[in-house]
Design a protein around this motif. Structure first.
Motif, PDB file in Angstrom:
ATOM      1  N   ILE A   1      56.980  46.647  -2.240  1.00 51.68           N
ATOM      2  CA  ILE A   1      57.211  47.167  -0.881  1.00 51.68           C
ATOM      3  C   ILE A   1      56.554  46.194   0.097  1.00 51.68           C
ATOM      4  CG2 ILE A   1      56.604  49.046   0.695  1.00 51.68           C
ATOM      5  CD1 ILE A   1      56.769  50.919  -1.735  1.00 51.68           C
ATOM      6  N   PRO A   2      57.245  45.830   1.180  1.00 52.70           N
ATOM      7  CA  PRO A   2      56.631  44.866   2.112  1.00 52.70           C
ATOM      8  C   PRO A   2      55.349  45.401   2.733  1.00 52.70           C
ATOM      9  CG  PRO A   2      58.729  45.701   2.967  1.00 52.70           C
ATOM     10  CD  PRO A   2      58.581  46.241   1.597  1.00 52.70           C
ATOM     11  N   THR A   3      54.453  44.477   3.026  1.00 58.71           N
ATOM     12  CA  THR A   3      53.168  44.876   3.622  1.00 58.71           C
ATOM     13  C   THR A   3      53.387  45.397   5.043  1.00 58.71           C
ATOM     14  OG1 THR A   3      52.864  42.660   4.476  1.00 58.71           O
ATOM     15  CG2 THR A   3      51.856  43.130   2.344  1.00 58.71           C
ATOM     16  N   THR A   4      52.408  46.099   5.529  1.00 60.81           N
ATOM     17  CA  THR A   4      52.501  46.623   6.903  1.00 60.81           C
ATOM     18  C   THR A   4      52.680  45.452   7.865  1.00 60.81           C
ATOM     19  OG1 THR A   4      50.947  48.301   6.196  1.00 60.81           O
ATOM     20  CG2 THR A   4      51.334  48.142   8.554  1.00 60.81           C
ATOM     21  N   PRO A   5      53.646  45.551   8.771  1.00 61.69           N
ATOM     22  CA  PRO A   5      53.897  44.407   9.650  1.00 61.69           C
ATOM     23  C   PRO A   5      52.737  44.100  10.586  1.00 61.69           C
ATOM     24  CG  PRO A   5      55.254  46.302  10.273  1.00 61.69           C
ATOM     25  CD  PRO A   5      54.577  46.658   8.996  1.00 61.69           C
ATOM     26  N   VAL A   6      52.510  42.819  10.763  1.00 65.15           N
ATOM     27  CA  VAL A   6      51.502  42.371  11.738  1.00 65.15           C
ATOM     28  C   VAL A   6      52.265  42.071  13.030  1.00 65.15           C
ATOM     29  CG1 VAL A   6      49.795  40.588  12.273  1.00 65.15           C
ATOM     30  CG2 VAL A   6      50.105  41.366   9.913  1.00 65.15           C
ATOM     31  N   VAL A   7      51.900  42.762  14.069  1.00 67.37           N
ATOM     32  CA  VAL A   7      52.664  42.667  15.317  1.00 67.37           C
ATOM     33  C   VAL A   7      51.854  41.921  16.376  1.00 67.37           C
ATOM     34  CG1 VAL A   7      53.931  43.988  17.052  1.00 67.37           C
ATOM     35  CG2 VAL A   7      53.698  44.891  14.745  1.00 67.37           C
ATOM     36  N   ASP A   8      52.540  41.047  17.062  1.00 67.65           N
ATOM     37  CA  ASP A   8      51.898  40.298  18.140  1.00 67.65           C
ATOM     38  C   ASP A   8      52.848  40.290  19.343  1.00 67.65           C
ATOM     39  OD1 ASP A   8      49.920  38.930  19.291  1.00 67.65           O
ATOM     40  OD2 ASP A   8      50.012  37.171  17.988  1.00 67.65           O
ATOM     41  N   PHE A   9      52.284  40.135  20.499  1.00 66.89           N
ATOM     42  CA  PHE A   9      53.118  40.135  21.700  1.00 66.89           C
ATOM     43  C   PHE A   9      52.868  38.881  22.526  1.00 66.89           C
ATOM     44  CE2 PHE A   9      52.495  44.514  20.425  1.00 66.89           C
ATOM     45  CZ  PHE A   9      53.791  44.978  20.434  1.00 66.89           C
ATOM     46  N   GLY A  10      53.908  38.356  23.082  1.00 71.18           N
ATOM     47  CA  GLY A  10      53.773  37.141  23.885  1.00 71.18           C
ATOM     48  C   GLY A  10      54.928  37.021  24.855  1.00 71.18           C
ATOM     49  N   CYS A  11      55.329  35.800  25.094  1.00 66.96           N
ATOM     50  CA  CYS A  11      56.471  35.573  25.982  1.00 66.96           C
ATOM     51  C   CYS A  11      57.307  34.426  25.405  1.00 66.96           C
ATOM     52  CB  CYS A  11      56.001  35.253  27.390  1.00 66.96           C
ATOM     53  SG  CYS A  11      55.028  33.757  27.490  1.00 66.96           S
ATOM     54  N   ALA A  12      58.427  34.179  26.027  1.00 62.63           N
ATOM     55  CA  ALA A  12      59.315  33.122  25.536  1.00 62.63           C
ATOM     56  C   ALA A  12      59.228  31.912  26.458  1.00 62.63           C
ATOM     57  CB  ALA A  12      60.744  33.627  25.485  1.00 62.63           C
ATOM     58  N   LYS A  13      59.270  30.745  25.855  1.00 63.23           N
ATOM     59  CA  LYS A  13      59.262  29.513  26.652  1.00 63.23           C
ATOM     60  C   LYS A  13      60.552  29.444  27.455  1.00 63.23           C
ATOM     61  CE  LYS A  13      56.599  26.745  23.446  1.00 63.23           C
ATOM     62  NZ  LYS A  13      56.708  25.844  22.321  1.00 63.23           N
ATOM     63  N   ASP A  14      60.454  28.895  28.643  1.00 62.98           N
ATOM     64  CA  ASP A  14      61.623  28.626  29.493  1.00 62.98           C
ATOM     65  C   ASP A  14      62.352  29.873  29.971  1.00 62.98           C
ATOM     66  OD1 ASP A  14      61.092  25.949  29.058  1.00 62.98           O
ATOM     67  OD2 ASP A  14      62.350  25.895  27.269  1.00 62.98           O
ATOM     68  N   ILE A  15      61.712  31.017  29.895  1.00 66.48           N
ATOM     69  CA  ILE A  15      62.321  32.207  30.514  1.00 66.48           C
ATOM     70  C   ILE A  15      61.444  32.573  31.711  1.00 66.48           C
ATOM     71  CG2 ILE A  15      62.869  34.663  30.255  1.00 66.48           C
ATOM     72  CD1 ILE A  15      63.758  34.155  27.464  1.00 66.48           C
ATOM     73  N   SER A  16      62.036  32.453  32.882  1.00 66.24           N
ATOM     74  CA  SER A  16      61.252  32.711  34.100  1.00 66.24           C
ATOM     75  C   SER A  16      61.082  34.221  34.290  1.00 66.24           C
ATOM     76  CB  SER A  16      61.991  32.119  35.290  1.00 66.24           C
ATOM     77  OG  SER A  16      63.251  32.745  35.396  1.00 66.24           O
ATOM     78  N   SER A  17      60.570  34.620  35.433  1.00 73.08           N
ATOM     79  CA  SER A  17      60.454  36.054  35.703  1.00 73.08           C
ATOM     80  C   SER A  17      61.817  36.569  36.188  1.00 73.08           C
ATOM     81  CB  SER A  17      59.394  36.297  36.769  1.00 73.08           C
ATOM     82  OG  SER A  17      59.931  36.000  38.036  1.00 73.08           O
ATOM     83  N   ASN A  18      61.908  37.872  36.334  1.00 73.25           N
ATOM     84  CA  ASN A  18      63.173  38.460  36.803  1.00 73.25           C
ATOM     85  C   ASN A  18      63.195  38.615  38.322  1.00 73.25           C
ATOM     86  OD1 ASN A  18      61.079  40.450  36.466  1.00 73.25           O
ATOM     87  ND2 ASN A  18      62.623  41.984  36.953  1.00 73.25           N
ATOM     88  N   VAL A  19      62.127  38.151  38.995  1.00 73.97           N
ATOM     89  CA  VAL A  19      62.012  38.393  40.435  1.00 73.97           C
ATOM     90  C   VAL A  19      62.661  37.258  41.228  1.00 73.97           C
ATOM     91  CG1 VAL A  19      60.405  38.887  42.317  1.00 73.97           C
ATOM     92  CG2 VAL A  19      59.828  39.561  39.982  1.00 73.97           C
ATOM     93  N   ALA A  20      63.637  37.638  42.024  1.00 75.07           N
ATOM     94  CA  ALA A  20      64.302  36.637  42.868  1.00 75.07           C
ATOM     95  C   ALA A  20      63.414  36.318  44.061  1.00 75.07           C
ATOM     96  CB  ALA A  20      65.645  37.171  43.336  1.00 75.07           C
ATOM     97  N   GLU A  21      63.534  35.122  44.554  1.00 74.15           N
ATOM     98  CA  GLU A  21      62.743  34.673  45.709  1.00 74.15           C
ATOM     99  C   GLU A  21      62.939  35.633  46.885  1.00 74.15           C
ATOM    100  OE1 GLU A  21      64.080  30.947  47.244  1.00 74.15           O
ATOM    101  OE2 GLU A  21      62.113  30.444  48.049  1.00 74.15           O
ATOM    102  N   LEU A  22      61.823  36.071  47.454  1.00 74.84           N
ATOM    103  CA  LEU A  22      61.931  37.040  48.543  1.00 74.84           C
ATOM    104  C   LEU A  22      62.118  36.328  49.883  1.00 74.84           C
ATOM    105  CD1 LEU A  22      59.143  39.539  47.443  1.00 74.84           C
ATOM    106  CD2 LEU A  22      61.601  39.775  47.146  1.00 74.84           C
TER     107      LEU A  22
END
Lengths: 180, 294
Positions: free
Chosen positions: B164-185
């Motif tokens: 049976i696979p071991t308990t997953p090790v979870v990590d959180f981060g971001c992706a390279k080259d993906i900007s924010s979703n906020v358009a210039e105000l």
């Protein structure tokens, strides 16, 4: 005289057995071993190609998948080490429409037309990357007349499929990444 | 004649007949061949097992990534932060103007400025809470899905044993080259100029990812804007798996937009070289993109 009479024919059976044994090994066991290992090599190559096409499908743009395929050689080297020679490959994008009967196949550089894109008239579509690899799988023992799979490499086509992951749009160009 | 010879031979030797030797040898050869094929199959089967564990890991990563930006909470937080920043900037400018030019409005402008600042501080506290909530919910969703899927992996064959696979090790981060979703105000020229130099991408006109977009006139306040796929012409980017090289760990207290799951699986090849292997699969998925601001 008496010596020749006393000489038994026990060795005769060994001579017959030896011949039969050689015939059995050469014409039965060797081809059987070769064919068995060709199947095993095939499954190893199939697993590897499936894994690789999955990686290609995770690239940002479709052009990146083609670039990665042409520049990455580790998978070919790995195939080589497993005794499978890659002689050619082709990467295609297969788009299946909502009805199931609609289907188009696109090669490198061919864009997905608007009707097949998300929100188009054929939507929802399934986008699949298909990698078809021509391989040569040599038998363990080769030589003699060229019988593919028995005495010479067996040419095969191995296919791997994976769903294209990035269905978003490029904020710079507004176009879908699948077309870039 | 032959029967006579055989009888004689048997009588002379007092031994068993040679009949059936071929059968025995063939049997031995076939058994040997079967063992060889099974050994080879056990190694060939490793790829099959690896593809299965990779699929499961990808699915877990996608489950976590979808949960991160459920109901566009990260996208909305990014947009609120950008607008709050604009409000603070505007309130500060109004306060400065009133202080210099309109004394009768100074008290009101000061109050509005202070309220805007308090709002920014509160929003930053909420952002940190959201980070904790999103991460915990994603971890919980992954754990639930893992419990549903884990039993399907166990496999016992004579030549291959999969644990049976071991308990997953979870990590959180971001992706390279993906900007924010906020358009210039738009609307405040000075801020627009300042932002275009420091914080806004020139080609996409989106705020850069994972930045603390501090205002030059008020450096005490933090305005963290996180990476998240932006909506383009009403198209929301669906959650998807990405390559490992696109993953980037978070250096600051940003909101995560990528979920990384690692899982290990014990595999034993039972026949031949009794080898124990531990397979490691990594699945990385980026969250659903931000929605269009109405």
């Amino acid at each position: 005289m008496s010596t020749s009479k006393k000489r038994g024919q026990r060795g005769g059976a060994i001579a017959e057995f030896g011949t039969a044994f050689v015939v059995l090994v050469i014409f039965f066991f060797v081809p059987l071993v070769n064919l068995s290992f060709i199947a095993v090599k095939y499954f190893i190559a199939q697993g590897l190609i499936q894994e690789y096409v999955h990686r290609l499908a995770e690239t940002e743009k479709r052009s990146e998948a083609y670039t990665m395929l042409s520049t990455d050689d580790w998978w070919k080297d790995f195939c080589d080490r497993c005794g499978v020679t890659v002689s050619g490959h082709e990467l295609k994008l297969v788009v299946c429409g909502a009805t199931g009967s609609d289907k188009i196949t696109l090669s490198s550089g061919a864009p997905v037309t608007s009707q097949w894109l998300p929100g188009g008239s054929k939507a929802p579509c399934i986008y699949t990357l298909d990698l078809v690899v021509d391989v040569l799988i040599p038998p363990i023992y080769s030589g003699g007349p060229a019988v593919p799979g028995i005495t010479s490499p067996l040419p095969l086509k191995i296919e791997g499929h994976s769903n294209w992951e990035n269905l978003s749009r490029n904020p710079v160009t507004s176009g879908y990444f699948i077309n870039e | 004649m032959i029967r006579t010879y055989e009888r004689a031979s048997r009588a002379n030797k007092g031994n068993r007949s040679n009949k059936g030797n071929m059968l025995v040898l063939s049997g031995v050869f076939l058994a040997l061949l079967a063992v060889l094929v099974l050994v080879a199959c056990s190694f060939g089967g490793l790829f099959f097992v690896f593809n299965r564990i990779q699929t499961t890991t990808d699915e877990l990563a996608l489950t976590g990534a979808r949960k991160l930006n459920e109901q566009d909470r990260i996208g909305q937080m990014n947009n609120m932060i950008a607008r709050c920043r604009q409000l603070v900037y505007d309130a500060h400018e109004s306060h400065t103007y009133a202080y210099e030019n309109a004394d009768h409005l100074n008290q009101l402008a000061e109050q509005l400025h202070e309220e805007a600042r308090e709002g920014a501080i509160l929003l930053e506290a909420e952002r940190q809470k959201l980070r904790t909530v999103a991460v915990n919910e994603a971890k919980s969703a992954i754990a639930d899905r893992y419990n549903e899927l884990k039993e399907a992996h166990a496999l016992v064959l004579p030549w291959l044993k999969v644990a049976i696979p071991t308990t997953p090790v979870v990590d959180f981060g971001c992706a390279k080259d993906i900007s924010s979703n906020v358009a210039e105000l738009k609307g405040i020229d000075e801020l627009e100029t300042e932002d275009s130099k420091l914080y806004v991408q020139t080609d996409s006109h989106l705020y850069k990812e994972n930045i603390d977009a501090k205002i030059s006139s008020d450096s005490e306040l933090h305005f963290w804007i996180s990476s998240l796929p932006a909506p383009v012409q009403s198209t929301v980017a669906p959650a998807r798996c990405i390559l490992a090289k696109q993953y980037k760990a978070l250096m600051h207290p940003d909101l995560p937009s990528v979920c990384k799951v690692e899982m290990k699986l014990g595999v034993d090849t039972g026949i031949g070289a009794d080898a124990h292997q531990e397979m490691k699969a990594t699945g990385i998925a980026v969250a659903t993109g931000g929605e269009k601001v109405l």
